[in-house]
Enzyme design. Sequence first.
Site, PDB file in Angstrom:
ATOM      1  N   ASP A  67       1.375   7.724   5.660  1.00 36.32           N
ATOM      2  CA  ASP A  67       1.915   7.950   4.332  1.00 36.32           C
ATOM      3  C   ASP A  67       1.209   8.896   3.425  1.00 36.32           C
ATOM      4  OD1 ASP A  67      -0.369   6.756   4.058  1.00 36.32           O
ATOM      5  OD2 ASP A  67       0.284   4.712   3.446  1.00 36.32           O
ATOM      6  N   ASN A 136      -0.598  -6.573  -1.578  1.00 37.28           N
ATOM      7  CA  ASN A 136       0.786  -7.001  -1.650  1.00 37.28           C
ATOM      8  C   ASN A 136       1.275  -7.083  -0.363  1.00 37.28           C
ATOM      9  OD1 ASN A 136       0.788  -4.372  -1.265  1.00 37.28           O
ATOM     10  ND2 ASN A 136       2.542  -3.850  -2.460  1.00 37.28           N
ATOM     11  N   HIS A 138       1.511  -4.655   1.729  1.00 37.58           N
ATOM     12  CA  HIS A 138       2.215  -3.456   2.307  1.00 37.58           C
ATOM     13  C   HIS A 138       1.555  -2.993   3.486  1.00 37.58           C
ATOM     14  CE1 HIS A 138      -0.255  -0.224  -0.514  1.00 37.58           C
ATOM     15  NE2 HIS A 138      -0.894  -0.904   0.538  1.00 37.58           N
ATOM     16  N   GLU A 143       6.340  -1.003   0.504  1.00 37.11           N
ATOM     17  CA  GLU A 143       5.951  -1.985  -0.369  1.00 37.11           C
ATOM     18  C   GLU A 143       6.780  -3.319  -0.343  1.00 37.11           C
ATOM     19  OE1 GLU A 143       3.228  -1.066  -1.660  1.00 37.11           O
ATOM     20  OE2 GLU A 143       3.487   0.015  -3.499  1.00 37.11           O
TER      21      GLU A 143
HETATM   22  P1  PGA Z   1      -7.724  -0.228   1.679  1.00 32.87           P
HETATM   23  O1  PGA Z   1      -6.157  -0.016   1.607  1.00 32.87           O
HETATM   24  O2  PGA Z   1      -8.044  -0.023   3.268  1.00 32.87           O
HETATM   25  O3  PGA Z   1      -8.237   0.956   0.951  1.00 32.87           O
HETATM   26  O4  PGA Z   1      -7.934  -1.500   1.370  1.00 32.87           O
HETATM   27  C1  PGA Z   1      -5.250  -0.766   2.468  1.00 32.87           C
HETATM   28  C2  PGA Z   1      -3.895  -0.388   2.250  1.00 32.87           C
HETATM   29  O5  PGA Z   1      -3.558  -0.710   0.855  1.00 32.87           O
HETATM   30  O6  PGA Z   1      -3.099  -0.226   2.956  1.00 32.87           O
END
Ligand code: PGA
Length: 240
Positions: A67, A136, A138, A143
């Site tokens: 992404d 959330n 995701h 999302e």
């Molecule tokens: P993080 O992000 O590893 O910085 O907690 C996880 C994500 O949002 O997929």
Amino acid sequence: MQLIVCRDYNEMSRRAAGLAAESIREKPSALVSFPGGETPVGMVSLFVDMVNRGELDISGTRFVSLDEWVGLSGTDEGSCRLFLHEKLLGRLRRPFADVHIIDGAAEDLGSECAALDDYIARYGPLTLSVLGIGLNGHLGFNEDGVDFTLNAHITPLSETTKNVMHKYFGEKFHPAFGITQGLAQIMRAEKVVLIASGAHKAGILRKALCGEVSESVPASLLQRHPNCFAVVDEAAAALL
Ligand code: PGA
């Protein structure tokens, strides 16, 4: 889904890196996707160490972006592209076959999606998809509310994502959209490794792993993946 509860972040990183290495040993021409963010830093570092020590041959391996923040280029702090270069590609001292990276600053984002789809269609399906989980639920930028059948797409960022994104790039950028592999592509991966660390992930991890499968918690779809490992530390597993 196979749950692997690890003592702490370091053990989570080690187990996840081990699963990644196993995939590549089984299939040297692997197509591999690693996430950006905080959670994978340790795993990616251990993966690179294995390669550089000569314990893992990645000469046939292709890497592909999961992404990117729309509007951020490969030199922008906090971009997934910079993460991949700094933590993975730029540290590798052995050759790999190829890489396809999303350009979040491209003018034609539709073409970026098409190029990502084409790359995964040509060299895929993904052999290995390593994923973090957002607060959330995701995966990448799939999302909450996402259509499970989508391939690569552009999506508005949820409020939860906007609230946490400043940990990556401060107040310098205010992206409103993300570009991401879709859940259809992730679900076709031969192996999925979901990683999570810390008490702040415990609530969403419970929903994702133990709740009903629902678009409102995108990671819950992984309950239906035939070869998925959730590698989590004890703090993240506290509510399971
Ligand atoms: P993080 O992000 O590893 O910085 O907690 C996880 C994500 O949002 O997929």
